[in-house]
Design a protein around this motif. Structure first.
Motif, PDB file in Angstrom:
ATOM      1  N   GLN A   1       0.959  -1.198   0.172  1.00 21.20           N
ATOM      2  CA  GLN A   1      -0.135   0.052   0.060  1.00 21.20           C
ATOM      3  C   GLN A   1       0.979   1.357  -0.052  1.00 21.20           C
ATOM      4  O   GLN A   1       1.942   1.319   0.519  1.00 21.20           O
ATOM      5  CB  GLN A   1      -0.811  -0.061   1.170  1.00 21.20           C
ATOM      6  N   LEU A   2       0.359   2.395  -0.824  1.00 22.65           N
ATOM      7  CA  LEU A   2       1.152   3.451  -0.667  1.00 22.65           C
ATOM      8  C   LEU A   2       1.180   4.385   0.490  1.00 22.65           C
ATOM      9  O   LEU A   2       0.209   4.262   1.414  1.00 22.65           O
ATOM     10  CB  LEU A   2       0.655   4.289  -1.982  1.00 22.65           C
ATOM     11  N   LYS A   3       2.033   5.229   0.794  1.00 24.47           N
ATOM     12  CA  LYS A   3       2.173   5.954   1.939  1.00 24.47           C
ATOM     13  C   LYS A   3       1.896   7.445   1.678  1.00 24.47           C
ATOM     14  O   LYS A   3       2.013   7.927   0.580  1.00 24.47           O
ATOM     15  CB  LYS A   3       3.686   6.128   2.641  1.00 24.47           C
ATOM     16  N   LEU A   4       1.238   8.308   2.553  1.00 22.61           N
ATOM     17  CA  LEU A   4       0.951   9.687   2.135  1.00 22.61           C
ATOM     18  C   LEU A   4       1.529  10.738   3.362  1.00 22.61           C
ATOM     19  O   LEU A   4       1.336  10.328   4.524  1.00 22.61           O
ATOM     20  CB  LEU A   4      -0.710   9.815   2.319  1.00 22.61           C
TER      21      LEU A   4
ATOM     22  N   SER B   1       7.146  14.278 -14.427  1.00 22.08           N
ATOM     23  CA  SER B   1       6.423  13.230 -15.467  1.00 22.08           C
ATOM     24  C   SER B   1       6.562  12.050 -14.703  1.00 22.08           C
ATOM     25  O   SER B   1       7.384  11.810 -13.913  1.00 22.08           O
ATOM     26  CB  SER B   1       6.845  13.386 -16.676  1.00 22.08           C
ATOM     27  N   LEU B   2       5.873  10.895 -15.287  1.00 18.46           N
ATOM     28  CA  LEU B   2       5.903   9.536 -14.842  1.00 18.46           C
ATOM     29  C   LEU B   2       7.156   8.726 -15.311  1.00 18.46           C
ATOM     30  O   LEU B   2       7.879   8.157 -14.325  1.00 18.46           O
ATOM     31  CB  LEU B   2       4.951   8.639 -15.439  1.00 18.46           C
ATOM     32  N   ALA B   3       7.725   9.219 -16.491  1.00 20.49           N
ATOM     33  CA  ALA B   3       9.207   8.954 -16.915  1.00 20.49           C
ATOM     34  C   ALA B   3      10.182   9.553 -16.013  1.00 20.49           C
ATOM     35  O   ALA B   3      11.111   8.567 -15.606  1.00 20.49           O
ATOM     36  CB  ALA B   3       9.350   9.152 -18.398  1.00 20.49           C
ATOM     37  N   ASN B   4      10.195  10.640 -15.611  1.00 20.97           N
ATOM     38  CA  ASN B   4      11.244  11.376 -14.914  1.00 20.97           C
ATOM     39  C   ASN B   4      11.182  10.625 -13.508  1.00 20.97           C
ATOM     40  O   ASN B   4      12.107  10.313 -12.652  1.00 20.97           O
ATOM     41  CB  ASN B   4      11.037  12.859 -14.539  1.00 20.97           C
ATOM     42  N   ALA B   5       9.907  10.479 -12.940  1.00 16.90           N
ATOM     43  CA  ALA B   5       9.902   9.880 -11.705  1.00 16.90           C
ATOM     44  C   ALA B   5      10.310   8.354 -11.605  1.00 16.90           C
ATOM     45  O   ALA B   5      10.890   8.087 -10.756  1.00 16.90           O
ATOM     46  CB  ALA B   5       8.575   9.895 -11.126  1.00 16.90           C
ATOM     47  N   GLN B   6      10.053   7.513 -12.775  1.00 12.74           N
ATOM     48  CA  GLN B   6      10.581   6.250 -12.582  1.00 12.74           C
ATOM     49  C   GLN B   6      12.124   6.161 -12.823  1.00 12.74           C
ATOM     50  O   GLN B   6      12.769   5.445 -11.969  1.00 12.74           O
ATOM     51  CB  GLN B   6      10.129   5.449 -14.054  1.00 12.74           C
TER      52      GLN B   6
ATOM     53  N   ARG C   1      -4.008   8.607 -11.425  1.00 10.19           N
ATOM     54  CA  ARG C   1      -2.724   8.854 -11.601  1.00 10.19           C
ATOM     55  C   ARG C   1      -1.846   8.561 -10.428  1.00 10.19           C
ATOM     56  O   ARG C   1      -0.625   8.162 -10.439  1.00 10.19           O
ATOM     57  CB  ARG C   1      -2.470  10.527 -11.712  1.00 10.19           C
ATOM     58  N   LEU C   2      -2.103   8.550  -9.112  1.00  7.26           N
ATOM     59  CA  LEU C   2      -1.511   8.089  -8.138  1.00  7.26           C
ATOM     60  C   LEU C   2      -1.213   6.626  -8.269  1.00  7.26           C
ATOM     61  O   LEU C   2      -0.159   6.244  -7.751  1.00  7.26           O
ATOM     62  CB  LEU C   2      -2.101   8.651  -6.750  1.00  7.26           C
ATOM     63  N   GLN C   3      -2.311   5.930  -8.767  1.00 10.59           N
ATOM     64  CA  GLN C   3      -2.006   4.564  -8.527  1.00 10.59           C
ATOM     65  C   GLN C   3      -0.941   4.204  -9.870  1.00 10.59           C
ATOM     66  O   GLN C   3      -0.154   3.231  -9.584  1.00 10.59           O
ATOM     67  CB  GLN C   3      -3.691   3.603  -9.045  1.00 10.59           C
ATOM     68  N   GLU C   4      -1.327   4.830 -10.793  1.00 10.36           N
ATOM     69  CA  GLU C   4      -0.464   4.548 -12.171  1.00 10.36           C
ATOM     70  C   GLU C   4       1.024   4.781 -11.393  1.00 10.36           C
ATOM     71  O   GLU C   4       1.923   4.064 -11.809  1.00 10.36           O
ATOM     72  CB  GLU C   4      -0.654   5.651 -13.193  1.00 10.36           C
ATOM     73  N   TRP C   5       1.374   5.720 -10.960  1.00  8.85           N
ATOM     74  CA  TRP C   5       2.835   6.160 -10.512  1.00  8.85           C
ATOM     75  C   TRP C   5       3.300   4.954  -9.348  1.00  8.85           C
ATOM     76  O   TRP C   5       4.321   4.524  -9.350  1.00  8.85           O
ATOM     77  CB  TRP C   5       3.091   7.494  -9.894  1.00  8.85           C
TER      78      TRP C   5
ATOM     79  N   GLU D   1     -11.198   6.772  -2.023  1.00 13.71           N
ATOM     80  CA  GLU D   1     -11.092   6.176  -3.410  1.00 13.71           C
ATOM     81  C   GLU D   1      -9.958   5.430  -3.458  1.00 13.71           C
ATOM     82  O   GLU D   1      -9.962   4.137  -3.796  1.00 13.71           O
ATOM     83  CB  GLU D   1     -11.203   7.248  -4.578  1.00 13.71           C
ATOM     84  N   LEU D   2      -8.871   5.762  -2.835  1.00 15.21           N
ATOM     85  CA  LEU D   2      -7.744   4.852  -2.603  1.00 15.21           C
ATOM     86  C   LEU D   2      -7.786   3.733  -1.702  1.00 15.21           C
ATOM     87  O   LEU D   2      -7.464   2.653  -2.055  1.00 15.21           O
ATOM     88  CB  LEU D   2      -6.700   5.609  -2.336  1.00 15.21           C
ATOM     89  N   GLN D   3      -8.639   4.108  -0.596  1.00 20.42           N
ATOM     90  CA  GLN D   3      -8.990   2.739   0.351  1.00 20.42           C
ATOM     91  C   GLN D   3      -9.802   1.930  -0.546  1.00 20.42           C
ATOM     92  O   GLN D   3      -9.808   0.509  -0.090  1.00 20.42           O
ATOM     93  CB  GLN D   3      -9.639   3.499   1.465  1.00 20.42           C
TER      94      GLN D   3
END
Length: 439
Positions: A4-7, A241-246, A375-379, A409-411
């Motif tokens: 699970q992701l952290k916030l 961007s997703l690419a930069n973050a990856q 978008r958060l789920q994608e990243w 929604e994330l939950q």
């Protein structure tokens, strides 16, 4: 257990948008209103955020442009978080403190104290100061250079974490019958002698509930990444961007093995600037409301600060971003990010200043809870993030929008907790409790 992701809730007095204080729903005096921060902390904790995060600067912005921003008066973070520890129970408390204009012993005892006060919820955002104005408040004419700042930071970290291990976990026996308050075999003087510091120790605070407060960093330059790979447990970063973050995620995680660390020992949490609406059009209208409050000169002044403390007032607002030397006093990674953004989209100075007025170069999302969660789920699932440091335009409204819309929604998707895993920040982040180096 499913990953699970952290916030993190990145709090900034009136909000992250530079013009937020002018919005009718925002208390303009929020920077020194404890009741305001108490409300924010309790909103975030009710939504099960991992932590509150407070940035800091130890110089007050002044001058004609600064007088039009709500950035010059705010609480000292450790003092504020100590107070918030009393009105919260589970949420982490992360404060920024610079290694450039502090001493290790001072910081070690303050964060150890916060960890005790909060029952194990403290985190230290280790920074090297990117604000050249701070130098003149601490006996220097000029700011330390980039290389020296990081050299000092590396040794500063060594001293602070060494002091946190001064006492073994069971050193304080406090036996009234025998008269033994602590076991002298379980206290350790650091005896540190280095290039920047000479510190004997031990610390006059017992080892804290987490063993050591969580170490957070935000540097994304080459030097900053290497320091993070060696020492950080959480990294905040700005990626557009997703690419930069990856690429950043893979690079930083790939460095951990050279320090004998596993990938799970470091949580990477990019900043994301979020405006939430019940419909996409409502979210866009909210965004435009804030953007209309941005004075061009204010946006450009903020831009100059983010680029590395450059005065851009002499350049035409409708002209391009000028060629600037590599900053020695500011964040080199942020300078690179914003320079690339200006070139890629052919933005004028005024346009670039307006673009960063909210997120200051962080990834920005404007939309419905479902769109933002997508978008958060994608990243998160595509190897770009372990979680996110959430920035909202205005407070408290923006945080309420996220907590009431995006978090559920994330939950629903199984991506975020519905209850805290433990009582300490380490437990909730899934980080191990460090062993004492002297044992």
């Amino acid at each position: 257990m499913t990953r699970q992701l952290k916030l993190g809730a990145f709090l900034m007095a009136t909000g992250h948008h530079v013009a937020a204080w002018r919005h009718p729903q925002v208390p303009a005096d929020a920077g020194l209103d404890f009741a305001h921060y108490k409300r924010l902390a309790q909103i975030a904790e009710a939504a099960k955020f991992d932590a509150l995060f407070l940035a800091d600067s130890i110089a007050a912005p002044t001058g004609d442009i600064a007088s039009r921003m709500a950035r010059s008066d705010h609480f000292e973070p450790l003092t504020l978080l100590s107070a918030l520890s009393v009105v919260t129970e589970r949420i982490g408390l992360i404060a920024t403190a610079t290694t450039s204009y502090n001493e290790p012993y001072h910081l070690a005892r303050k964060f150890a104290s916060l960890d005790h006060l909060s029952g194990g919820r403290a985190g230290w955002n280790l920074v090297t100061s990117d604000n050249a104005a701070e130098a003149q408040n601490f006996g220097r004419v000029e700011h330390l250079g980039h290389a020296e700042r990081y050299s000092r930071a590396r040794e500063f970290h060594q001293v602070v974490t060494g002091l946190w291990d001064s006492w073994e976990d069971d050193a304080f026996v406090r036996d009234k019958t025998s008269g033994t308050y602590y076991d002298p075999e379980k206290v350790h003087a650091l005896e540190h002698v280095g290039e920047h510091f000479r510190v004997k120790g031990p610390l006059n605070v017992a080892r804290s509930p987490q063993g050591q407060p969580v170490i957070v960093q935000a540097g994304s330059s080459e030097t900053g990444r290497e320091l993070a790979a060696q020492t950080a447990e959480v990294v905040f970063t700005a990626q557009t961007s997703l690419a930069n973050a990856q690429a950043f995620y893979n690079d930083l995680k790939g460095r951990l093995s050279r320090y004998g660390r596993s990938a799970d020992s470091l949580k990477i949490m990019p900043g994301v600037f979020v405006i939430v609406g019940q419909s996409e059009s409502e979210a866009q209208e909210k965004c435009e409301t804030f953007q209309q409050l941005v004075e061009p000169e204010v946006g450009v002044a903020l831009l100059g600060r983010m680029l590395g403390n450059f005065d851009l007032s002499k350049y035409p607002l409708d002209g391009p971003l000028p060629d600037l030397p590599l900053t020695e006093s500011g964040q080199q990674s942020r300078q690179k990010l914003l320079t690339e953004l200006a070139g890629k989209e052919n933005l004028s100075l005024a346009e670039l200043g307006r673009r960063i007025a909210g997120g200051r170069g962080h990834y920005s999302l404007v939309g419905t809870p479902v769109q933002i969660a997508d978008r958060l789920q994608e990243w998160f699932e595509q190897g770009a993030a372990d979680g996110f440091n959430v920035l909202v335009p205005h407070l408290p409204g923006g945080l309420e929008d996220f907590a009431q819309g995006v978090v559920p929604e994330l939950q629903r998707r199984g991506l975020f907790r519905t209850e805290y895993e433990g009582r300490t920040l380490r437990q909730n982040l899934g980080l191990a409790r460090p062993s004492n180096r002297f044992v």
